[in-house]
Scaffold this motif. Sequence first.
Motif: not given
Length: 472
Positions: A331-349
């Motif tokens: 279902e939508p609430g579980l299906a969606g994952i908002h992956w977020l890297a704050m700042g510079v992605a190469a040095e963030s997570t």
Amino acid sequence: MNYSACTSILIGKGATVDGSTIIGRNEDSRSAWPKHMVVHPHRTFTQPQEFRSKDNGFTMPLPLEAAKYTATPEWTDQYGLFEEDGINEYGVAMSATESTYSNDRVLGADPLVKDGIGEEAMVTVVLPYVKTAREGVKRLGQLIETYGTNESNGILFSDQDEAWYLETGAGHYWVAQRIPDNGYAVISNQMAIERVNFQDSDNFMWATHLQEFVTENHLVRHQTTDFNWRDTFGTQDASDLYYNTPRVWYGQKLFNPQIDQEPQSFNLPFIRYADRLLSVDDAQFYLSSHYQQTPYDPVGTGSETDKKKFRPVSLAKTQESHVLQIRPEFEPGLAGIHWLAMGVAAESTYVPFFAGITTTPAEYQLGQKDYDSKSAYWIFKHASILVDAHYNTFLPDLEAVQKELRIAFKQEVKHVDEVAKHLHGTELADFLTAESAAGALAALKAYQNLAGLLITKATDLSPLNYTQDMNL
């Protein structure tokens, strides 16, 4: 403010290892310009609602009901909201925008509209009011035709079934293409869509009277039976060769290494079909890349000329990077994952926030222009800056933390899936909120510990150090 630099990726559900649709983008602007991560609740109003931009005065009425959605707004609304990316309660993901450029011929025929809809407003006035990706394309397209737009942009949409890319090419004209289920696209500040099939409304959408506009204003440059959007509306200049096309080249090199292409080619296709099934890891690697394993890596082993030749995908001016994954079956609430890297992605997570959350940790809602040790943005940025100071020395420490977190987040998602499939309603929302918060806070703790380690190591790297020669 000049929001002129981003990099995007879209992947169809048949091209991924688990049947997910994936869209993602780096939001690039300034080296120190914090973002927040928030959740807007579902809202129902009884009085007329209106959106009014602090950026350019754009104004429009809004529906009385707005869906819940995640978003990453600016630390200040002085220049507009710039909510940029999110997933709503119906499982629709949206990312806006990929800044692009229209040529002078097109703008002479249909100029940009100073108080038209722009990047800072798009997520806010579209995402809460649509139930499918296709509806998102239609709503935004109608707004552009009605109010005009003040800039040329590319906008990403997805749901469980489809991924779409919409481009604006003038004050009131736009086109959108559905990414083939087995295809992918990478975009870098250029008009990307090529041939438009006006007989295929399942896979293309476009502005009313688009063909007539092009014909009446003599905008076609090459005699052909095909309508080529990129050729008609886009640019091909020296800045593209160094700033834009190399990023597309590198993405296609990663996913189709068998195809021989040049980084400065104007003929890189919009749609490609990868040589393997792709995953969230692939999307995240591309958005955090800087031409690794090529002479053009700015922190690689190439010549000084080559290392500075092309603009990399991940760079110091990235405010945040996101990958929006909509998985099948759930279902939508579980299906969606908002992956977020704050700042510079190469040095963030990339931290996973499930779409069904009701809020985010306080640290992800903090951060002003100046450094704040409690802000998630600044915690990630702090470690990044420490790595930059002694890059080759500290890179192994950074990569160890990134790997540890990637593994932990995979375990977290697996655990959440096993438990959450038996939950519904408020119980599900509370569980997803708690689990997402635990992962997000664990990432902050890991980066705070990393910063402490790097500061300790850096104490012995001062240029004022002195080693005595005992033979003196």
